[in-house]
Write a protein that holds these residues in place. Structure first.
Motif, PDB file in Angstrom:
ATOM      1  N   LEU A   1       0.693  -1.244   0.140  1.00 34.88           N
ATOM      2  CA  LEU A   1       0.308   0.118  -0.006  1.00 34.88           C
ATOM      3  C   LEU A   1       0.577   1.611  -0.054  1.00 34.88           C
ATOM      4  O   LEU A   1       2.035   1.245   0.430  1.00 34.88           O
TER       5      LEU A   1
ATOM      6  N   PRO B   1       1.417   4.696   1.872  1.00 35.21           N
ATOM      7  CA  PRO B   1       1.203   4.498   3.424  1.00 35.21           C
ATOM      8  C   PRO B   1       0.351   5.808   3.409  1.00 35.21           C
ATOM      9  O   PRO B   1      -0.163   6.167   4.271  1.00 35.21           O
TER      10      PRO B   1
ATOM     11  N   THR C   1      -1.680   7.242   0.798  1.00 33.82           N
ATOM     12  CA  THR C   1      -2.654   6.846   0.195  1.00 33.82           C
ATOM     13  C   THR C   1      -4.270   5.847   0.869  1.00 33.82           C
ATOM     14  O   THR C   1      -5.220   5.860   0.836  1.00 33.82           O
ATOM     15  N   GLU C   2      -3.249   4.430   0.951  1.00 30.20           N
ATOM     16  CA  GLU C   2      -3.956   3.477   2.000  1.00 30.20           C
ATOM     17  C   GLU C   2      -3.952   2.481   0.595  1.00 30.20           C
ATOM     18  O   GLU C   2      -4.814   1.785   0.602  1.00 30.20           O
ATOM     19  N   GLN C   3      -3.889   3.596  -0.638  1.00 29.60           N
ATOM     20  CA  GLN C   3      -4.023   2.551  -2.500  1.00 29.60           C
ATOM     21  C   GLN C   3      -3.164   1.499  -1.716  1.00 29.60           C
ATOM     22  O   GLN C   3      -1.477   1.692  -2.282  1.00 29.60           O
TER      23      GLN C   3
ATOM     24  N   THR D   1       3.038   1.357   8.164  1.00 25.03           N
ATOM     25  CA  THR D   1       2.370   0.263   7.712  1.00 25.03           C
ATOM     26  C   THR D   1       1.451   0.973   8.595  1.00 25.03           C
ATOM     27  O   THR D   1       1.459   1.734   9.689  1.00 25.03           O
ATOM     28  N   ARG D   2      -0.392   0.517   8.656  1.00 21.21           N
ATOM     29  CA  ARG D   2      -0.966   0.578   9.346  1.00 21.21           C
ATOM     30  C   ARG D   2      -0.402   0.045  11.182  1.00 21.21           C
ATOM     31  O   ARG D   2      -0.408   0.395  11.891  1.00 21.21           O
TER      32      ARG D   2
ATOM     33  N   TYR E   1       1.473   2.700  12.347  1.00 23.65           N
ATOM     34  CA  TYR E   1       0.677   3.683  12.870  1.00 23.65           C
ATOM     35  C   TYR E   1      -0.405   3.103  14.352  1.00 23.65           C
ATOM     36  O   TYR E   1       0.053   4.044  15.569  1.00 23.65           O
TER      37      TYR E   1
ATOM     38  N   LYS F   1      -6.641  10.222   5.931  1.00 22.78           N
ATOM     39  CA  LYS F   1      -6.738   8.785   5.607  1.00 22.78           C
ATOM     40  C   LYS F   1      -4.800   9.001   5.964  1.00 22.78           C
ATOM     41  O   LYS F   1      -4.849  10.207   5.527  1.00 22.78           O
ATOM     42  N   GLY F   2      -4.941   7.555   5.622  1.00 26.52           N
ATOM     43  CA  GLY F   2      -2.934   7.313   6.116  1.00 26.52           C
ATOM     44  C   GLY F   2      -2.608   7.797   6.946  1.00 26.52           C
ATOM     45  O   GLY F   2      -3.487   7.616   8.006  1.00 26.52           O
ATOM     46  N   PHE F   3      -1.729   7.267   7.655  1.00 30.51           N
ATOM     47  CA  PHE F   3      -1.097   5.941   8.789  1.00 30.51           C
ATOM     48  C   PHE F   3      -0.149   7.533   8.600  1.00 30.51           C
ATOM     49  O   PHE F   3       1.087   7.440   8.740  1.00 30.51           O
TER      50      PHE F   3
END
Ligand code: NAD
Length: 479
Positions: free
Chosen positions: A30, A32, A34-36, A327-328, A331, A361-363
């Motif tokens: 992903l 980080p 945009t989480e896309q 990464t999530r 976060y 959004k985003g980490f």
């Protein structure tokens, strides 16, 4: 924030070719910020690692016999190939990892610089030394596994590779599975350098699988590892059965000491940069800021003003100081540490839980500073690996030294003083692999590594090269 197309990456470069992998697991990567999703990655597995080790073993006798000039040529080819991809390395660092532009630029240039500097070093490096009656030859240790983390990956690969090839060692590189885009660009550059097949192999796979195979396989003679202390211990234990040489560059919880004679207006911004650079995801972050109690209020108000004004957001924007975490799980880890800090009684100076205002959004996390931190709190002892700074007050310089040394880690420390020689005197009392006095830019050819649980051995420059060499003494009768 700019969107790029989804890519497919296959994590294996073995014996001079982008390999058809045995590994079948795929993971999604992903962006980080945009989480896309940005890449689908097919991971190498243990069988691929074995193939890479076999390729390295096959070319090792040839590399062992290469001349100094041939090794310098290899380093120059690599340097040119990596230099040609500087912009792509920078872009991948931003897109995949959220490195802010200035930092991503530095890393992408460092990657090629360390190859040319090692080539220069090699010109006069004494591979033979006479000690009494013994002729001592420094010979390549043999096939070397280079296991690297996801932060600063291009630079870490290139600096280890430069030392290994200069020593005449074939390599198997195992990058973190969390860094496929950066790995892909670097691997394409390695391929373009046209080194002998097998001299450099890349297997992007899981640590528990590919990393474990590298740690136990008898074909591997040396491991050069950069990563967390817990993984380093695991590797050292796994590697002992085959008695591999092991260099470990590990975690840190570095102290920045602001001495009573320091000019706060220049020291605090430098200390904050040391604490928060690379979004707080650098092993060398100075995350414990030690301030004289008599100047605590003055220091805290400067810290609060500077950190709360730091732009957090799109890593591509040149104004951004703090980008997203990678990464999530990073976060979530930082959120947990902020909660623990509050629960254990530290006082929030700025920052806190959740995302910064305006970012949905985003980490992204809020750069966070705690005061009233005591050395026994978890946030003062453990490596957080995010933009979280602890401020601790001391009453005397002796106490500052004791507090700085009161850590299981000892990677890099920072001292800020109004008098250079005073700063250097304090530096010499600190338990750390390196200490930077009144600066935060390291000397990249000086030895780098940690004391205590921050590591074993040194990298870079002459010390990094010697870590891939074994001395052999040949003693014959005197004439
Ligand atoms: P990590 O230890 O989780 O992973 C590092 C590498 O080891 C990865 O390639 C991973 O896949 C591999 N690995 C994991 N388990 C393994 C196993 N059992 N056997 C073999 N290999 C295995 O570290 P990370 O989260 O990727 O990176 C962050 C950590 O690295 C932080 O602690 C940071 O301080 C440290 N670090 C240290 C330095 C330094 O020079 N001292 C530099 C950068 C990062």
């Amino acid at each position: 924030m700019e969107e790029r197309t989804m890519r497919e990456i296959k994590g294996g470069y073995i014996n001079g070719e982008f390999a058809r992998l045995h590994g079948a697991e795929t993971i999604e990567s992903l962006n980080p910020a945009t989480e896309q999703p940005i890449a689908m990655v097919r991971l190498a597995d243990r069988d691929d690692a074995r193939n890479a080790i076999a390729a390295a073993c096959a070319v090792q006798p040839f590399l062992r016999d290469t001349s100094r000039a041939e090794r310098i040529d290899m380093l120059h080819s690599l340097q040119a190939a990596i230099l040609a991809r500087t912009d792509d390395i920078r872009e991948a660092t931003i897109e995949e990892y959220g490195g802010p532009l200035a930092r991503a630029q530095w890393v992408s240039r460092y990657a090629s610089d360390c190859l040319s500097r090692t080539a220069d070093l090699l010109k006069d490096f004494p591979f033979e030394r006479q000690i009494g009656d013994a002729s001592v030859r420094l010979e390549p240790v043999g096939v070397s596994a280079l296991i690297v983390p996801w932060n600063s990956i291009a630079g870490t690969i290139c600096s280890k590779l430069a030392s290994a090839l200069a020593a005449g060692c074939a390599t198997v590189i195992k990058p973190s599975e969390l860094a496929p885009l950066q790995t892909q660009v670097v691997t394409e550059a390695l391929h373009a350098a046209k080194l002998p097949a097998g001299a450099v192999n890349v297997v992007l796979g899981r640590g528990s699988d590919v990393g474990d195979e590298l740690s136990i396989n008898p074909g591997v003679r040396k491991i050069s590892f950069t990563g967390s202390t817990s993984t380093g211990k695991h590797i050292a234990r796994a590697a002992v059965d085959t008695m591999k040489r092991v260099s470990l560059s590990l975690s840190g919880k570095s102290a920045s000491i602001v001495l009573p004679d320091a000019d706060l207006d220049s020291a605090i911004p430098l200390a904050l940069n040391a604490a928060l650079m690379n979004n707080g995801q650098a092993c060398v972050n100075g995350t414990r800021l030690l301030v004289p109690r008599i100047r605590l209020n003055e220091a805290l108000s400067l810290v609060e003003r500077t950190v709360s004004a730091m732009p957090v957001g799109d890593p591509r924007d040149p104004a951004t100081v703090i980008g997203p975490l990678s990464t999530r799980s990073q976060y979530e880890r930082i959120q947990r540490y902020i909660q623990v800090g509050l629960a254990q009684g530290a006082t929030l100076v700025t920052g806190g839980e959740g995302r910064p205002d305006g970012l949905t959004k985003g980490f992204f996390v809020k750069p966070t500073v705690f005061a009233d931190v005591h050395p026994e709190m978890d946030i003062a002892k453990e490596e957080i690996f995010g933009p979280v700074l602890c401020v601790l007050a001391y009453d005397s310089e002796d106490e500052a030294i004791r507090m700085a040394n009161d850590s299981i880690y000892g990677l890099q420390a920072y001292v800020f003083s109004g008098r250079q020689e005073h700063g250097v005197a304090i530096a010499s009392a600190l338990e750390a692999g390196s200490v930077l006095v009144n600066r935060i830019v390291p000397e990249t050819m000086a030895p780098f590594g940690g004391v205590k649980q921050s590591g074993v051995g040194r990298e870079f420059g002459v010390y990094g090269l010697e870590a891939f060499l074994e001395p052999k003494s040949i003693v014959s009768p005197k004439h």
